[in-house]
Design a protein around this motif. Structure first.
Motif, PDB file in Angstrom:
ATOM      1  N   SER A  37       7.629 -12.934   1.555  1.00  0.00           N
ATOM      2  CA  SER A  37       7.991 -11.857   0.643  1.00  0.00           C
ATOM      3  C   SER A  37       7.781 -12.310  -0.797  1.00  0.00           C
ATOM      4  O   SER A  37       7.611 -13.505  -1.071  1.00  0.00           O
ATOM      5  N   GLY A  52       5.487  -7.716   7.897  1.00  0.00           N
ATOM      6  CA  GLY A  52       4.066  -7.437   8.029  1.00  0.00           C
ATOM      7  C   GLY A  52       3.675  -5.990   7.813  1.00  0.00           C
ATOM      8  O   GLY A  52       4.499  -5.105   7.613  1.00  0.00           O
ATOM      9  N   SER A  53       2.368  -5.765   7.878  1.00  0.00           N
ATOM     10  CA  SER A  53       1.774  -4.440   7.760  1.00  0.00           C
ATOM     11  C   SER A  53       0.629  -4.358   8.755  1.00  0.00           C
ATOM     12  O   SER A  53       0.279  -5.335   9.425  1.00  0.00           O
ATOM     13  N   ALA A  54       0.021  -3.185   8.846  1.00  0.00           N
ATOM     14  CA  ALA A  54      -1.124  -3.031   9.752  1.00  0.00           C
ATOM     15  C   ALA A  54      -2.249  -3.980   9.368  1.00  0.00           C
ATOM     16  O   ALA A  54      -2.886  -4.595  10.225  1.00  0.00           O
ATOM     17  N   ASP A  56      -1.973  -6.843   7.766  1.00  0.00           N
ATOM     18  CA  ASP A  56      -1.563  -8.205   8.074  1.00  0.00           C
ATOM     19  C   ASP A  56      -1.725  -8.501   9.556  1.00  0.00           C
ATOM     20  O   ASP A  56      -2.202  -9.568   9.949  1.00  0.00           O
ATOM     21  N   LYS A  57      -1.361  -7.549  10.395  1.00  0.00           N
ATOM     22  CA  LYS A  57      -1.505  -7.730  11.838  1.00  0.00           C
ATOM     23  C   LYS A  57      -2.977  -7.818  12.234  1.00  0.00           C
ATOM     24  O   LYS A  57      -3.345  -8.589  13.133  1.00  0.00           O
ATOM     25  N   THR A 200      -0.150 -14.480   3.282  1.00  0.00           N
ATOM     26  CA  THR A 200       0.010 -13.055   3.000  1.00  0.00           C
ATOM     27  C   THR A 200       1.243 -12.875   2.128  1.00  0.00           C
ATOM     28  O   THR A 200       2.345 -13.290   2.502  1.00  0.00           O
ATOM     29  N   ALA A 202       3.732 -10.315   0.859  1.00  0.00           N
ATOM     30  CA  ALA A 202       4.203  -8.971   1.167  1.00  0.00           C
ATOM     31  C   ALA A 202       4.917  -8.364  -0.033  1.00  0.00           C
ATOM     32  O   ALA A 202       5.727  -9.044  -0.672  1.00  0.00           O
ATOM     33  N   GLU A 233      -4.800  -5.058   0.371  1.00  0.00           N
ATOM     34  CA  GLU A 233      -4.742  -3.770   1.059  1.00  0.00           C
ATOM     35  C   GLU A 233      -3.304  -3.304   1.115  1.00  0.00           C
ATOM     36  O   GLU A 233      -2.413  -4.063   1.523  1.00  0.00           O
ATOM     37  N   GLY A 234      -3.059  -2.081   0.687  1.00  0.00           N
ATOM     38  CA  GLY A 234      -1.720  -1.510   0.755  1.00  0.00           C
ATOM     39  C   GLY A 234      -0.671  -2.297   0.004  1.00  0.00           C
ATOM     40  O   GLY A 234       0.478  -2.394   0.449  1.00  0.00           O
ATOM     41  N   TYR A 236      -0.420  -5.385  -0.271  1.00  0.00           N
ATOM     42  CA  TYR A 236      -0.326  -6.734   0.273  1.00  0.00           C
ATOM     43  C   TYR A 236      -1.474  -7.565  -0.278  1.00  0.00           C
ATOM     44  O   TYR A 236      -2.617  -7.098  -0.349  1.00  0.00           O
TER      45      TYR A 236
END
Length: 244
Positions: A37, A52-54, A56-57, A200, A202, A233-234, A236
């Motif tokens: 974070s 996470g996010s899409a 990140d996954k 990543t 967040a 992205e988004g 992130y």
């Protein structure tokens, strides 16, 4: 996903960005993937998946798709409810063309060698997992592990990660993806075997007392890194660093 550094690219495939694998001629290279974070927390409610996010996954799968072996600590395996590695058919086909197994085996580090052998992590694995343990682990537990996994004994009382990597290399691994947790990450850094950090960031505030991405070991000096790439992205940020 767009790239911000080293070049500005409006739309880029992470498969292209992360195909730039770290190399090491003396042992398997080690790539560490973590999420954090904005305020430095590595988990929320005890698990990292909540951060996470899409995107990140999706990157998680990309990084696994390049790895010969995934390395994880037993505590993280339990907390995150690990199962066997799963990858889309296209990634499995690409791995086959590179001479890799359809999915990477997951190597779990456990000094005690006391794991739940009935979980899907072991019972549903399509590629035999690996247990990294020590000589002091009970003989009966090591024997039980050998029934469902390949066993690497690396060290007497504490896990010797350098030796474990050498053993993985002897089995054909060229690239290892480490997925935590922070104590394992700290030991990897202390051992001097981290070749790349994929981080990543967040856009979240986690607060609480979650560990930093490295914990439990103290480096003799500050570890200097240089920035390899930044994608976004988004909200992130996806950062890559390598030792200077």
């Amino acid at each position: 996903m767009r790239m911000l550094f080293p070049d500005a690219v409006d739309e880029i495939d992470p498969l292209e960005v992360y195909a730039d694998l770290p190399e090491n001629t003396s042992r398997p290279s080690v790539r560490l993937n973590m999420i954090v974070s904005v305020d430095g927390g590595t988990s929320w409610g005890g698990v990292s998946g909540a951060l996470g996010s899409a995107a990140d996954k999706a990157l998680f799968a990309v990084l696994r798709s390049f790895a010969d072996v995934v390395l994880v600590a037993a505590g993280t395996m339990r907390a995150e409810h690990y199962g066997p590695a799963v990858l889309p058919a296209t990634m499995q086909e690409a791995r086959a063309q590179r001479g890799q197994t359809p999915v990477p085996p997951i190597a779990v580090v456990s000094r005690s060698c006391r794991l739940d052998w009935s979980t899907p992590f072991f019972s549903s694995a399509t590629v035999r997992p690996v247990v990294v343990t020590v000589a002091d682990a009970p003989v009966a537990d090591r024997a039980r592990a050998a029934e469902v996994a390949d066993v690497i004994v690396a060290g007497a009382h504490d896990v010797d990660l350098a030796l474990a990597l050498d053993e993985l290399g002897a089995r054909g691994a060229r690239g290892v993806l480490a997925e935590g947790g922070p104590t394992l990450n700290g030991l990897l850094a202390r051992t001097g075997v981290l070749d790349e950090l994929c981080l990543t960031l967040a856009p979240l505030l986690a607060s609480g007392d979650a560990k930093r991405i490295l914990a439990g070991s103290t480096l003799d000096d500050l570890g200097r890194l240089h920035l390899r790439s930044i994608c976004e992205e988004g909200d992130y940020l996806f950062l890559r660093y390598r030792p200077s």
